[in-house]
Design a protein around this motif. Structure first.
Motif, PDB file in Angstrom:
ATOM      1  N   LYS A   1       0.857  -1.183   0.000  1.00 52.78           N
ATOM      2  CA  LYS A   1       0.000   0.000   0.000  1.00 52.78           C
ATOM      3  C   LYS A   1       0.891   1.230   0.000  1.00 52.78           C
ATOM      4  CE  LYS A   1      -0.620   0.397   5.057  1.00 52.78           C
ATOM      5  NZ  LYS A   1      -1.611   0.432   6.156  1.00 52.78           N
ATOM      6  N   VAL A   2       0.322   2.342  -0.385  1.00 50.65           N
ATOM      7  CA  VAL A   2       1.033   3.620  -0.405  1.00 50.65           C
ATOM      8  C   VAL A   2       0.239   4.586   0.471  1.00 50.65           C
ATOM      9  CG1 VAL A   2       1.776   5.545  -1.844  1.00 50.65           C
ATOM     10  CG2 VAL A   2       1.973   3.200  -2.707  1.00 50.65           C
ATOM     11  N   ILE A   3       0.934   5.249   1.401  1.00 51.14           N
ATOM     12  CA  ILE A   3       0.241   6.113   2.359  1.00 51.14           C
ATOM     13  C   ILE A   3       0.775   7.542   2.309  1.00 51.14           C
ATOM     14  CG2 ILE A   3      -0.263   4.185   3.916  1.00 51.14           C
ATOM     15  CD1 ILE A   3       2.049   5.163   5.699  1.00 51.14           C
ATOM     16  N   ASP A   4      -0.049   8.478   2.793  1.00 49.44           N
ATOM     17  CA  ASP A   4       0.400   9.862   2.885  1.00 49.44           C
ATOM     18  C   ASP A   4       1.044  10.095   4.250  1.00 49.44           C
ATOM     19  OD1 ASP A   4      -1.651  10.137   4.756  1.00 49.44           O
ATOM     20  OD2 ASP A   4      -2.971  11.262   3.406  1.00 49.44           O
ATOM     21  N   THR A   5       1.397  11.340   4.534  1.00 45.46           N
ATOM     22  CA  THR A   5       2.110  11.648   5.784  1.00 45.46           C
ATOM     23  C   THR A   5       1.245  11.444   7.023  1.00 45.46           C
ATOM     24  OG1 THR A   5       1.517  13.984   5.487  1.00 45.46           O
ATOM     25  CG2 THR A   5       3.675  13.272   4.669  1.00 45.46           C
ATOM     26  N   GLU A   6      -0.059  11.341   6.820  1.00 43.67           N
ATOM     27  CA  GLU A   6      -0.975  11.100   7.941  1.00 43.67           C
ATOM     28  C   GLU A   6      -1.308   9.618   8.096  1.00 43.67           C
ATOM     29  OE1 GLU A   6      -1.785  13.597   9.944  1.00 43.67           O
ATOM     30  OE2 GLU A   6      -0.546  14.872   8.653  1.00 43.67           O
ATOM     31  N   GLY A   7      -0.707   8.777   7.260  1.00 45.58           N
ATOM     32  CA  GLY A   7      -0.960   7.347   7.349  1.00 45.58           C
ATOM     33  C   GLY A   7      -2.163   6.876   6.570  1.00 45.58           C
ATOM     34  N   ARG A   8      -2.774   7.750   5.771  1.00 41.10           N
ATOM     35  CA  ARG A   8      -3.955   7.371   4.995  1.00 41.10           C
ATOM     36  C   ARG A   8      -3.537   6.723   3.680  1.00 41.10           C
ATOM     37  NH1 ARG A   8      -6.209  13.257   6.296  1.00 41.10           N
ATOM     38  NH2 ARG A   8      -4.387  13.663   4.979  1.00 41.10           N
ATOM     39  N   GLU A   9      -4.242   5.640   3.323  1.00 47.51           N
ATOM     40  CA  GLU A   9      -3.918   4.930   2.095  1.00 47.51           C
ATOM     41  C   GLU A   9      -4.309   5.773   0.888  1.00 47.51           C
ATOM     42  OE1 GLU A   9      -4.443   0.468   0.135  1.00 47.51           O
ATOM     43  OE2 GLU A   9      -5.129   0.904   2.195  1.00 47.51           O
ATOM     44  N   LEU A  10      -3.407   5.824  -0.092  1.00 52.79           N
ATOM     45  CA  LEU A  10      -3.601   6.649  -1.284  1.00 52.79           C
ATOM     46  C   LEU A  10      -4.131   5.814  -2.447  1.00 52.79           C
ATOM     47  CD1 LEU A  10      -0.316   8.747  -1.074  1.00 52.79           C
ATOM     48  CD2 LEU A  10      -2.642   9.574  -0.648  1.00 52.79           C
ATOM     49  N   PRO A  11      -4.835   6.434  -3.375  1.00 57.79           N
ATOM     50  CA  PRO A  11      -5.373   5.711  -4.532  1.00 57.79           C
ATOM     51  C   PRO A  11      -4.273   5.421  -5.555  1.00 57.79           C
ATOM     52  CG  PRO A  11      -5.863   8.041  -4.715  1.00 57.79           C
ATOM     53  CD  PRO A  11      -5.238   7.861  -3.362  1.00 57.79           C
ATOM     54  N   PRO A  12      -4.537   4.553  -6.524  1.00 61.12           N
ATOM     55  CA  PRO A  12      -3.551   4.262  -7.582  1.00 61.12           C
ATOM     56  C   PRO A  12      -3.070   5.548  -8.251  1.00 61.12           C
ATOM     57  CG  PRO A  12      -5.370   2.715  -7.703  1.00 61.12           C
ATOM     58  CD  PRO A  12      -5.757   3.749  -6.684  1.00 61.12           C
ATOM     59  N   GLY A  13      -1.765   5.605  -8.505  1.00 55.97           N
ATOM     60  CA  GLY A  13      -1.176   6.746  -9.188  1.00 55.97           C
ATOM     61  C   GLY A  13      -0.670   7.836  -8.276  1.00 55.97           C
ATOM     62  N   ALA A  14      -1.106   7.860  -7.009  1.00 56.14           N
ATOM     63  CA  ALA A  14      -0.666   8.890  -6.071  1.00 56.14           C
ATOM     64  C   ALA A  14       0.613   8.440  -5.378  1.00 56.14           C
ATOM     65  CB  ALA A  14      -1.758   9.173  -5.038  1.00 56.14           C
ATOM     66  N   VAL A  15       1.587   9.348  -5.306  1.00 60.62           N
ATOM     67  CA  VAL A  15       2.883   9.021  -4.713  1.00 60.62           C
ATOM     68  C   VAL A  15       2.863   9.244  -3.203  1.00 60.62           C
ATOM     69  CG1 VAL A  15       5.343   9.643  -4.643  1.00 60.62           C
ATOM     70  CG2 VAL A  15       4.131   9.564  -6.833  1.00 60.62           C
ATOM     71  N   GLY A  16       3.363   8.283  -2.471  1.00 61.66           N
ATOM     72  CA  GLY A  16       3.483   8.377  -1.024  1.00 61.66           C
ATOM     73  C   GLY A  16       4.488   7.348  -0.534  1.00 61.66           C
ATOM     74  N   GLU A  17       4.475   7.058   0.774  1.00 58.56           N
ATOM     75  CA  GLU A  17       5.418   6.072   1.300  1.00 58.56           C
ATOM     76  C   GLU A  17       4.919   4.659   1.037  1.00 58.56           C
ATOM     77  OE1 GLU A  17       8.006   4.773   5.238  1.00 58.56           O
ATOM     78  OE2 GLU A  17       6.316   6.143   5.495  1.00 58.56           O
ATOM     79  N   VAL A  18       5.807   3.815   0.551  1.00 57.23           N
ATOM     80  CA  VAL A  18       5.484   2.422   0.261  1.00 57.23           C
ATOM     81  C   VAL A  18       5.544   1.604   1.547  1.00 57.23           C
ATOM     82  CG1 VAL A  18       6.196   0.355  -1.005  1.00 57.23           C
ATOM     83  CG2 VAL A  18       6.396   2.621  -2.082  1.00 57.23           C
ATOM     84  N   CYS A  19       4.501   0.829   1.802  1.00 59.20           N
ATOM     85  CA  CYS A  19       4.447  -0.058   2.960  1.00 59.20           C
ATOM     86  C   CYS A  19       4.173  -1.479   2.468  1.00 59.20           C
ATOM     87  CB  CYS A  19       3.352   0.366   3.940  1.00 59.20           C
ATOM     88  SG  CYS A  19       3.573   2.021   4.619  1.00 59.20           S
TER      89      CYS A  19
END
Length: 539
Positions: free
Chosen positions: A366-384
């Motif tokens: 999954k990919v999350i933002d700085t608040e820990g929320r899961e991001l939709p396909p195509g959005a860049v964030g931290e890989v978990c």
């Protein structure tokens, strides 16, 4: 080799080329390395387990010699959970020790032999290593350590052979389970001190079991395979690749240390069928003078990872080696690979060639933002990544463990996105790691040492793109008042304090370090100018 004079069976691929229709070698009842050793000793005792520098260790010998060492560890007073370090280059003895630790319940701590005395000292002290297996070549380095060596040191060579021979080769009692710790590998640290990643037996079985459960041959092991290990055993990639082949009962060809000419010679002369390498090693194989496609005709699959690879290098490798390629992505903390770009996705011009791959069955991304929320396909964030092969913990660091391992998810520190089909693309790093030939180097490690030089007021280290090694270490230095250190001065100061791959390749002197209003270093501002022409901010 010590032990009974077995008749050795080495399946030479040029005579017994594995056929694509052959079933994968998977033994689902094997769930610990203890079971692996005893099973293959019973069913293929004369098959070569390890080839190294012309020497052969059969599965029967591997089982008996590791039994002797396991008994010797017990006689030396080591108990389950105690740490056993190995400081030496690749050899059959490393794998004997690995299986001995598995059988005795002790935990193997492989030490990077390229490290300096202070760096090795930290690992031995941090892990509370009680016994050290030491190659004579590195004894002078151990003698220079600022702390005393472990209470027992066994030097590899005649003493090691005599030490083993004085103990029985019968099976020692073992209570290993898939969750029993078996290895502790040290990774670079954001604070300048490496952390010990504790891995259990399951880390070396979970992915192959997942592949087999779905009948996938993204990475496979077949009868007659000879597997080249290009990545050293102190690195998770090298240790994982070796154990996968042992679990399958194939033959491992161990390089003492990677050298392109030697590797090409082994591939050509032995008929190597599979190999695991980092991209920098691929480049060295392809640029070795006089080497061409004729040297790689027996290769059927190359597994690569450890750092991003350029499309140009990958396309050249596909053309010259003319075999299947599988890219793997993961961390020491994930037990090595968690994501794979399968051979079918390796088509020149296909956009998937830029992907890291897709998770194995049973692995989630999954990919999350700085608040820990899961991001939709195509959005860049931290890989978990959530994988059954994940680490147990960072040794002695519960706070750091809790930061990285959250509700079963490993927070990688890499920035990327998932596409609509579940393929993972890595675009940048959230953490500040520099990847030099597949080795993680954290700026803090270098900055802390650099700032110990009397001529340095402040230092900031970043990674810059390098065609051969992926990235190189670039150091920005603010001289101390009245001081004018030269790059040579700084290099000379660092050599005895940092491993060679951590040394800056270039120094740049600046008047001050850019900071934001709160005083935080604007590392990205210094790094960006090296990457302005790159779509991907890692190399």
């Amino acid at each position: 080799m010590n032990g009974r004079p077995d008749q050795v069976d080495v399946h030479h691929p040029q005579l017994h080329q594995p056929q694509l229709h052959q079933p994968q070698l998977h033994h689902p009842h094997l769930r610990t390395l203890v079971q692996t050793a005893s099973f293959h000793a019973e069913h293929r005792p004369t098959t070569a387990a390890v080839l190294c520098e012309g020497r052969t260790l059969t599965y029967g010998q591997l089982h008996r010699e590791s039994n002797r060492i396991a008994h010797a560890l017990g006689a030396a007073g080591l108990a389950p959970g105690d740490r056993v370090a190995y400081l030496g280059k690749e050899s059959e003895h490393y794998y004997e020790v690995l299986f001995a630790c598995a059988k005795s319940g002790t935990v193997l701590v492989p030490v990077n032999w390229r490290l300096t005395a202070p760096e090795i000292s930290h690992i031995l002290q941090d892990s509370d290593t009680r016994l050290l297996f030491l190659e004579p070549e590195f004894a002078p380095t151990v003698e220079k350590m600022p702390t005393a060596p472990p209470e027992t040191t066994v030097e590899l060579g005649e003493r090691f052979r005599a030490w083993k021979a004085s103990h029985p080769d019968s099976d020692p009692p073992s209570h290993a389970t898939p969750d029993t710790p078996v290895a502790q590998l040290y990774t670079s640290g954001t604070t300048g001190l490496p952390k010990g990643v504790v891995l259990a037996h399951r880390s070396f079985f979970a992915i192959r079991a997942a592949l087999a459960s779905e009948g996938l041959d993204w990475i496979d092991w077949r009868a007659g395979d000879l597997a080249l290990i290009g990545i050293p055993g102190f690195h998770i990639g090298g240790l994982w690749w070796a154990t996968q082949n042992f679990n399958a009962g194939t033959t491992v060809v161990a390089l003492r240390a990677f050298a392109a000419r030697e590797a090409v010679g082994l591939i050509r002369d032995l008929g190597i069928t599979t190999a695991c390498v980092v991209p920098a090693m691929l480049r060295m194989l392809l640029t070795e003078p006089g080497v061409g496609a004729r040297d790689f005709t027996t290769l059927r699959k190359v597994v690569y990872g450890g750092s991003p690879i350029s499309e140009a290098l990958l396309e050249e490798a596909l053309a010259v080696l003319d075999c299947e390629f599988a890219q793997i992505y993961g961390l020491t903390e994930t037990g090595n690979t968690a994501v794979c770009l399968p051979p079918a996705a390796h088509t020149p011009g296909d956009p998937l060639m830029q992907a890291a791959g897709r998770p194995y069955p049973g692995v989630r991304a999954k990919v999350i933002d700085t608040e820990g929320r899961e991001l939709p396909p195509g959005a860049v964030g931290e890989v978990c990544l959530a994988t059954p092969a994940r680490m147990v913990e960072y040794w002695g660091l519960p706070g750091k463990t809790a930061e990285t391992l959250v509700d079963g998810w490993i927070h990688t520190g890499d920035a990327g996105y998932l596409d609509e089909d579940g393929y993972l693309f890595i675009r940048d790093r959230i953490k500040d790691a520099v990847l030099v030939a597949g080795e993680n180097v954290y700026p803090a490690e270098i900055e802390n040492v650099l700032e110990g030089h009397p001529g340095v007021a402040e230092a900031v280290v970043v990674g810059a793109p390098d065609e051969r090694w992926g990235e190189y270490v670039h150091a920005f230095v603010v001289p101390a008042p009245g001081q004018r250190p030269t790059p040579r001065d700084l290099h000379t100061f660092l050599v005895p304090r940092l491993a060679a791959f951590r040394l800056p390749a270039r120094y740049e002197f600046i008047d001050n370090v850019p900071r934001n209003p709160s005083g935080k270093i604007l590392r990205r501002e210094l790094r960006d100018r090296f990457w302005t022409d790159s779509a991907r901010q890692v190399n």
